[in-house]
Write an enzyme that holds these catalytic residues in place. Sequence first.
Site, PDB file in Angstrom:
ATOM      1  N   SER A   1       0.809  -1.227   0.000  1.00 24.94           N
ATOM      2  CA  SER A   1       0.000   0.000   0.000  1.00 24.94           C
ATOM      3  C   SER A   1       0.844   1.280   0.000  1.00 24.94           C
ATOM      4  O   SER A   1       0.513   2.225  -0.727  1.00 24.94           O
ATOM      5  CB  SER A   1      -0.963  -0.003   1.193  1.00 24.94           C
ATOM      6  OG  SER A   1      -1.928  -0.996   0.991  1.00 24.94           O
TER       7      SER A   1
ATOM      8  N   THR B   1      -5.965  -3.887   6.754  1.00 17.10           N
ATOM      9  CA  THR B   1      -5.841  -5.172   6.092  1.00 17.10           C
ATOM     10  C   THR B   1      -6.015  -6.311   7.102  1.00 17.10           C
ATOM     11  O   THR B   1      -6.368  -6.081   8.262  1.00 17.10           O
ATOM     12  CB  THR B   1      -4.506  -5.229   5.286  1.00 17.10           C
ATOM     13  OG1 THR B   1      -4.487  -6.414   4.518  1.00 17.10           O
ATOM     14  CG2 THR B   1      -3.286  -5.169   6.181  1.00 17.10           C
TER      15      THR B   1
ATOM     16  N   LYS C   1     -10.338  -6.212   9.264  1.00 15.07           N
ATOM     17  CA  LYS C   1     -11.378  -5.517   8.489  1.00 15.07           C
ATOM     18  C   LYS C   1     -12.748  -5.526   9.180  1.00 15.07           C
ATOM     19  O   LYS C   1     -13.511  -4.585   9.060  1.00 15.07           O
ATOM     20  CB  LYS C   1     -11.482  -6.123   7.086  1.00 15.07           C
ATOM     21  CG  LYS C   1     -10.237  -5.843   6.252  1.00 15.07           C
ATOM     22  CD  LYS C   1     -10.361  -6.355   4.850  1.00 15.07           C
ATOM     23  CE  LYS C   1      -9.035  -6.191   4.122  1.00 15.07           C
ATOM     24  NZ  LYS C   1      -9.105  -6.558   2.708  1.00 15.07           N
TER      25      LYS C   1
ATOM     26  N   ASN D   1     -12.069  -1.596   4.781  1.00 12.56           N
ATOM     27  CA  ASN D   1     -10.631  -1.518   4.541  1.00 12.56           C
ATOM     28  C   ASN D   1     -10.140  -0.072   4.490  1.00 12.56           C
ATOM     29  O   ASN D   1      -8.977   0.169   4.209  1.00 12.56           O
ATOM     30  CB  ASN D   1     -10.251  -2.245   3.232  1.00 12.56           C
ATOM     31  CG  ASN D   1     -10.805  -1.538   2.017  1.00 12.56           C
ATOM     32  OD1 ASN D   1     -11.941  -1.086   2.030  1.00 12.56           O
ATOM     33  ND2 ASN D   1     -10.007  -1.428   0.978  1.00 12.56           N
TER      34      ASN D   1
ATOM     35  N   ALA E   1     -12.929 -15.131   1.033  1.00 13.67           N
ATOM     36  CA  ALA E   1     -12.489 -14.490  -0.208  1.00 13.67           C
ATOM     37  C   ALA E   1     -13.478 -14.781  -1.331  1.00 13.67           C
ATOM     38  O   ALA E   1     -13.825 -13.894  -2.119  1.00 13.67           O
ATOM     39  CB  ALA E   1     -11.096 -14.970  -0.581  1.00 13.67           C
TER      40      ALA E   1
ATOM     41  N   LYS F   1     -19.714 -26.690   1.592  1.00 12.84           N
ATOM     42  CA  LYS F   1     -19.547 -25.237   1.786  1.00 12.84           C
ATOM     43  C   LYS F   1     -19.944 -24.476   0.524  1.00 12.84           C
ATOM     44  O   LYS F   1     -20.497 -23.374   0.602  1.00 12.84           O
ATOM     45  CB  LYS F   1     -18.091 -24.926   2.144  1.00 12.84           C
ATOM     46  CG  LYS F   1     -17.755 -25.221   3.598  1.00 12.84           C
ATOM     47  CD  LYS F   1     -16.646 -24.301   4.059  1.00 12.84           C
ATOM     48  CE  LYS F   1     -15.537 -25.070   4.716  1.00 12.84           C
ATOM     49  NZ  LYS F   1     -14.284 -24.327   4.786  1.00 12.84           N
TER      50      LYS F   1
ATOM     51  N   GLY G   1      -3.660 -10.787  -7.675  1.00 13.89           N
ATOM     52  CA  GLY G   1      -4.545  -9.802  -7.044  1.00 13.89           C
ATOM     53  C   GLY G   1      -3.982  -8.391  -6.955  1.00 13.89           C
ATOM     54  O   GLY G   1      -4.592  -7.531  -6.319  1.00 13.89           O
TER      55      GLY G   1
HETATM   56  P1  ATR Z   1     -10.511 -17.001   3.100  1.00 15.28           P
HETATM   57  O1  ATR Z   1     -11.309 -16.215   4.085  1.00 15.28           O
HETATM   58  O2  ATR Z   1      -9.198 -16.354   2.749  1.00 15.28           O
HETATM   59  O3  ATR Z   1     -11.286 -17.383   1.903  1.00 15.28           O
HETATM   60  P2  ATR Z   1     -10.922 -19.549   4.416  1.00 15.28           P
HETATM   61  O4  ATR Z   1     -12.250 -19.114   4.859  1.00 15.28           O
HETATM   62  O5  ATR Z   1     -10.024 -20.240   5.352  1.00 15.28           O
HETATM   63  O6  ATR Z   1     -10.057 -18.328   3.862  1.00 15.28           O
HETATM   64  O7  ATR Z   1     -11.134 -20.446   3.104  1.00 15.28           O
HETATM   65  C1  ATR Z   1     -10.092 -21.062   2.496  1.00 15.28           C
HETATM   66  C2  ATR Z   1     -10.575 -21.711   1.216  1.00 15.28           C
HETATM   67  O8  ATR Z   1      -9.466 -22.339   0.583  1.00 15.28           O
HETATM   68  C3  ATR Z   1     -11.594 -22.793   1.435  1.00 15.28           C
HETATM   69  O9  ATR Z   1     -12.478 -22.834   0.328  1.00 15.28           O
HETATM   70  C4  ATR Z   1     -10.725 -24.071   1.472  1.00 15.28           C
HETATM   71  O10 ATR Z   1     -11.380 -25.256   1.136  1.00 15.28           O
HETATM   72  P3  ATR Z   1     -12.189 -26.077   2.275  1.00 15.28           P
HETATM   73  O11 ATR Z   1     -13.488 -25.372   2.455  1.00 15.28           O
HETATM   74  O12 ATR Z   1     -12.330 -27.456   1.710  1.00 15.28           O
HETATM   75  O13 ATR Z   1     -11.316 -26.046   3.506  1.00 15.28           O
HETATM   76  C5  ATR Z   1      -9.745 -23.721   0.392  1.00 15.28           C
HETATM   77  N1  ATR Z   1      -8.477 -24.483   0.491  1.00 15.28           N
HETATM   78  C6  ATR Z   1      -7.499 -24.330   1.398  1.00 15.28           C
HETATM   79  N2  ATR Z   1      -6.488 -25.191   1.141  1.00 15.28           N
HETATM   80  C7  ATR Z   1      -6.841 -25.904   0.048  1.00 15.28           C
HETATM   81  C8  ATR Z   1      -6.229 -26.937  -0.723  1.00 15.28           C
HETATM   82  N3  ATR Z   1      -5.009 -27.418  -0.411  1.00 15.28           N
HETATM   83  N4  ATR Z   1      -6.893 -27.420  -1.800  1.00 15.28           N
HETATM   84  C9  ATR Z   1      -8.107 -26.947  -2.146  1.00 15.28           C
HETATM   85  N5  ATR Z   1      -8.749 -25.970  -1.461  1.00 15.28           N
HETATM   86  C10 ATR Z   1      -8.126 -25.440  -0.381  1.00 15.28           C
END
Ligand code: ATR
Length: 278
Positions: A16, A61, A65, A86, A133, A158, A241
Amino acid sequence: MDVYGVVGHPITHSQSPVIHQFFSEQIQDPIYYGKIFSELDSFKATVNQFFERGGKGLNITVPFKLEAFELAQKRTARAEIAKAANVLWLKDGILWCDNTDGIGFVRDLERLLHQQNIKPATAKVLILGAGGAAQGVIDPLMNLGINDISIANRTFVKAQELAKQFQGLQPIAMEDLEHQSSQFDLILNATATGLGDSSPIGLDLLKKITHPKTIAYDMVYGKETKFLKDAESLDLLAVDGLGMLVEQAADAFITWRSPSQALDIRSALDAVRASYKT
Ligand code: ATR
């Protein structure tokens, strides 16, 4: 000189300051912009101290947030929708917050779709991941006029849960991805895999579900993820990003400084990319 900053935990790698200093030099409106580390339990004190000392505005960040949103006395409509902020600033003694992440993503994506000659109304989009995200990009995508959005996640349930919250969003099981009737125009990696060194989908599958104009977009920046490396090896347009980071910063800068000329986004993006290499 007016003082601004970005608060996070960690904060060392924040880009930033580079972006805001770039904008400030571009329009010849000098500001000071620094990085501020906050302990996890002292975000409120950090913010209060900054403004008590005369600071003008803050970017917020990870992981603050939500707290920033809660701390603010007034919120913009888009912050209310996102339930996260943010940007913070003081106006007439009132602490305001905004969320420019969504619009930053939209502006960056609009530019890329235009570059690839993809029309939002007919674009076929796949979101990988179903965490915070992923959730944050669904509304902006729909507001862009994109109707065909599928979501796949390692934990399928999910993706199904998110699909219940957003009408029109189609959950799709990872194992069904390869049986798509047509290829995706945009694949968004919103998983946390970029932080490790894996991709949510294999190279063969990526090849199967893309065409030469497909955009492969990873929400993380500062690191060439496996997902982006794979996309590049298939000659796809692979973007991280950083574009959305620059766009969200531009919106915050405009709120704070009301510049009379347009900010040069492309050059700011070049500047931040160059700073990575040094
Ligand atoms: P954020 O808020 O940054 O999105 P999060 O809520 O922890 O972080 O979500 C992480 C995402 O990355 C989830 O969709 C997770 O999949 P799961 O719901 O099955 O946990 C996904 N993710 C993390 N590691 C992964 C991996 N090695 N392969 C595939 N998906 C992954």
